[in-house]
Design a protein around this motif. Structure first.
Motif, PDB file in Angstrom:
ATOM      1  N   GLU A 130       0.968  -1.094   0.104  1.00  0.00           N
ATOM      2  CA  GLU A 130       0.099   0.067   0.028  1.00  0.00           C
ATOM      3  C   GLU A 130       0.784   1.100   0.227  1.00  0.00           C
ATOM      4  O   GLU A 130       0.286   2.432  -0.195  1.00  0.00           O
ATOM      5  CB  GLU A 130      -0.897   0.007   1.090  1.00  0.00           C
ATOM      6  CG  GLU A 130      -2.018  -0.886   1.050  1.00  0.00           C
ATOM      7  CD  GLU A 130      -3.020  -0.501   0.011  1.00  0.00           C
ATOM      8  OE1 GLU A 130      -3.206   0.704  -0.294  1.00  0.00           O
ATOM      9  OE2 GLU A 130      -3.757  -1.527  -0.658  1.00  0.00           O
ATOM     10  N   VAL A 131       2.341   1.114   0.423  1.00  0.00           N
ATOM     11  CA  VAL A 131       3.066   2.378   0.337  1.00  0.00           C
ATOM     12  C   VAL A 131       3.307   2.640  -1.063  1.00  0.00           C
ATOM     13  O   VAL A 131       3.885   3.704  -1.463  1.00  0.00           O
ATOM     14  CB  VAL A 131       4.164   2.228   1.142  1.00  0.00           C
ATOM     15  CG1 VAL A 131       3.776   1.793   2.632  1.00  0.00           C
ATOM     16  CG2 VAL A 131       5.055   1.271   0.536  1.00  0.00           C
ATOM     17  N   ALA A 135      -0.044   1.049  -5.753  1.00  0.00           N
ATOM     18  CA  ALA A 135      -0.737   0.013  -4.919  1.00  0.00           C
ATOM     19  C   ALA A 135      -2.181  -0.731  -5.449  1.00  0.00           C
ATOM     20  O   ALA A 135      -2.631  -1.675  -5.229  1.00  0.00           O
ATOM     21  CB  ALA A 135      -1.090   0.908  -3.567  1.00  0.00           C
ATOM     22  N   VAL A 210      -1.431  -0.657   5.838  1.00  0.00           N
ATOM     23  CA  VAL A 210      -1.037   0.841   5.860  1.00  0.00           C
ATOM     24  C   VAL A 210      -0.023   0.915   6.898  1.00  0.00           C
ATOM     25  O   VAL A 210      -0.550   1.377   7.848  1.00  0.00           O
ATOM     26  CB  VAL A 210      -1.984   1.670   5.321  1.00  0.00           C
ATOM     27  CG1 VAL A 210      -1.163   2.841   5.022  1.00  0.00           C
ATOM     28  CG2 VAL A 210      -2.790   1.279   4.237  1.00  0.00           C
ATOM     29  N   ASP A 212       2.406   3.204   9.274  1.00  0.00           N
ATOM     30  CA  ASP A 212       2.263   4.568   9.634  1.00  0.00           C
ATOM     31  C   ASP A 212       3.713   5.285   9.690  1.00  0.00           C
ATOM     32  O   ASP A 212       4.487   5.101  10.288  1.00  0.00           O
ATOM     33  CB  ASP A 212       1.777   4.433  11.412  1.00  0.00           C
ATOM     34  CG  ASP A 212       1.799   6.207  11.780  1.00  0.00           C
ATOM     35  OD1 ASP A 212       2.151   7.003  11.011  1.00  0.00           O
ATOM     36  OD2 ASP A 212       1.311   6.345  12.969  1.00  0.00           O
ATOM     37  N   ILE A 213       3.942   5.743   8.345  1.00  0.00           N
ATOM     38  CA  ILE A 213       4.856   6.190   7.767  1.00  0.00           C
ATOM     39  C   ILE A 213       5.758   7.216   8.654  1.00  0.00           C
ATOM     40  O   ILE A 213       6.698   7.609   9.119  1.00  0.00           O
ATOM     41  CB  ILE A 213       5.105   6.636   6.343  1.00  0.00           C
ATOM     42  CG1 ILE A 213       4.944   5.236   5.602  1.00  0.00           C
ATOM     43  CG2 ILE A 213       6.556   7.132   5.954  1.00  0.00           C
ATOM     44  CD1 ILE A 213       4.676   5.620   3.995  1.00  0.00           C
ATOM     45  N   PRO A 239       8.759  -2.573  -1.511  1.00  0.00           N
ATOM     46  CA  PRO A 239       8.200  -1.687  -0.284  1.00  0.00           C
ATOM     47  C   PRO A 239       9.368  -1.391   0.571  1.00  0.00           C
ATOM     48  O   PRO A 239       9.193  -0.332   1.031  1.00  0.00           O
ATOM     49  CB  PRO A 239       7.103  -2.456   0.247  1.00  0.00           C
ATOM     50  CG  PRO A 239       6.556  -3.416  -0.798  1.00  0.00           C
ATOM     51  CD  PRO A 239       7.919  -3.802  -1.601  1.00  0.00           C
ATOM     52  N   LEU A 243      10.314   2.448   1.672  1.00  0.00           N
ATOM     53  CA  LEU A 243      10.523   3.139   2.807  1.00  0.00           C
ATOM     54  C   LEU A 243      11.975   3.346   3.377  1.00  0.00           C
ATOM     55  O   LEU A 243      11.894   4.448   3.947  1.00  0.00           O
ATOM     56  CB  LEU A 243       9.879   1.726   3.877  1.00  0.00           C
ATOM     57  CG  LEU A 243       8.410   1.623   4.007  1.00  0.00           C
ATOM     58  CD1 LEU A 243       8.116   0.379   4.648  1.00  0.00           C
ATOM     59  CD2 LEU A 243       7.653   2.690   4.234  1.00  0.00           C
ATOM     60  N   ARG A 246      12.426   6.462   1.944  1.00  0.00           N
ATOM     61  CA  ARG A 246      11.519   7.821   2.689  1.00  0.00           C
ATOM     62  C   ARG A 246      12.051   7.905   4.112  1.00  0.00           C
ATOM     63  O   ARG A 246      12.097   9.168   4.161  1.00  0.00           O
ATOM     64  CB  ARG A 246       9.977   7.164   2.515  1.00  0.00           C
ATOM     65  CG  ARG A 246       8.787   8.050   3.459  1.00  0.00           C
ATOM     66  CD  ARG A 246       8.792   9.203   2.580  1.00  0.00           C
ATOM     67  NE  ARG A 246       7.775   9.989   3.433  1.00  0.00           N
ATOM     68  CZ  ARG A 246       6.437   9.935   3.286  1.00  0.00           C
ATOM     69  NH1 ARG A 246       6.101   8.890   2.390  1.00  0.00           N
ATOM     70  NH2 ARG A 246       5.885  10.504   4.065  1.00  0.00           N
TER      71      ARG A 246
END
Length: 278
Positions: A130-131, A135, A210, A212-213, A239, A243, A246
């Motif tokens: 989902e990131v 997606a 999903v 919690d970024i 993913p 991440l 990110r």
């Protein structure tokens, strides 16, 4: 080394089978797929020279039974199971956690929910699709897998799922690596028995998760994201790479692909030990 100490833990809606080896600070290993505690047999004894190593069968898998076999499965509940094992085995000190595949999703949620209980988390190829920018395509994949499972059965559904994980134009997806050691090959019967539950309950419940970024950004100093060096271009790789970029952290590469834990246990275990020492 003698065999592990075996125990059971009553949690909400399930009874968990767990195993403990060694002495030292707690290291909890969270399995992915249908591997269960046995998926860590190739590395647990070596790690137990430095840590108290805990492994377990996730709820609904193998020896960890559900009160309601038809219950839906949620990442948060699986992460709470892991937290209860931490509280049981290391009530007075924070622990280290490694998770792979669906177990890495559990580890990510555990970090965001119970950060005070953790020194470091290593998350190997968590398929938190989902990131990703595409997606919606992966939601369609999960839906196709579930429809195929319903209308055609398990193995056709697995074929659809494997095809969706491959590199573009590739011919073999994660889990298709060959040359498994005899100990791993001996687990095939148990793995097959757990596949319907994994495909029907874990895949849809976990691949819709999903993370919690924003919360992970505040905890990036305690998180190591990892992939298989042979997984580049495959869906489970993306993913973790997304991440890591990110969060501004290094992406650690383990030997092998998505199943490197099984196919390259010696190198995998050594790099994991270094990751926790860092």
């Amino acid at each position: 080394m003698t065999g592990p100490d075996i125990g059971s833990l009553r949690v909400n809606g399930a009874t968990l089978h767990y195993e403990v080896r060694g002495r030292g600070p707690l290291l909890l290993l969270v399995p992915g797929g249908t591997g269960g505690a046995a998926s860590f047999d190739g590395i647990a004894d070596d790690l137990a020279a430095e840590y108290t190593v805990a492994t377990y069968d996730p709820r609904g898998m193998s020896r960890s039974t559900l009160d309601d076999p038809d219950a839906e499965q949620h990442v948060a509940e699986h992460a709470d199971d892991a937290a209860r094992i931490l509280d049981l085995l290391s009530p007075g000190a924070p622990a280290r956690v490694f998770g792979t595949s669906s177990g890495a999703i559990v580890a990510l949620h555990l970090l965001t929910a119970r950060a005070e209980r953790l020194v470091r988390v290593v998350a190997h190829e968590p398929p938190v699709v989902e990131v990703l920018p595409d997606a919606p395509d992966h939601r369609l994949l999960v839906a196709r897998v579930q429809e195929t499972l319903r209308t055609e059965g398990l193995m056709p559904a697995m074929a659809v799922f494997a095809a969706g994980l491959r590199k573009d134009g590739g011919t073999a997806g994660p889990g298709a690596e060959v040359g498994l050691p005899p100990q791993a090959a001996a687990r095939a019967e148990r793995t097959m028995a757990d596949l319907p539950y994994f495909v029907g309950r874990i895949v849809p419940g976990f691949m819709s998760y999903v993370p919690d970024i924003g919360r992970l950004e505040t905890l990036a100093d305690r998180l190591t994201l990892a992939c298989g060096q042979d997984s580049r271009g495959e869906l489970p790789y993306r993913p973790a790479a997304f991440l890591a970029e990110r969060l501004g952290t290094e992406l650690l590469h383990f030997p092998g692909g998505h199943t490197g834990l099984t196919t390259h246990p010696a190198g995998f275990g050594e790099l994991l030990r270094k990751a926790f020492r860092a």
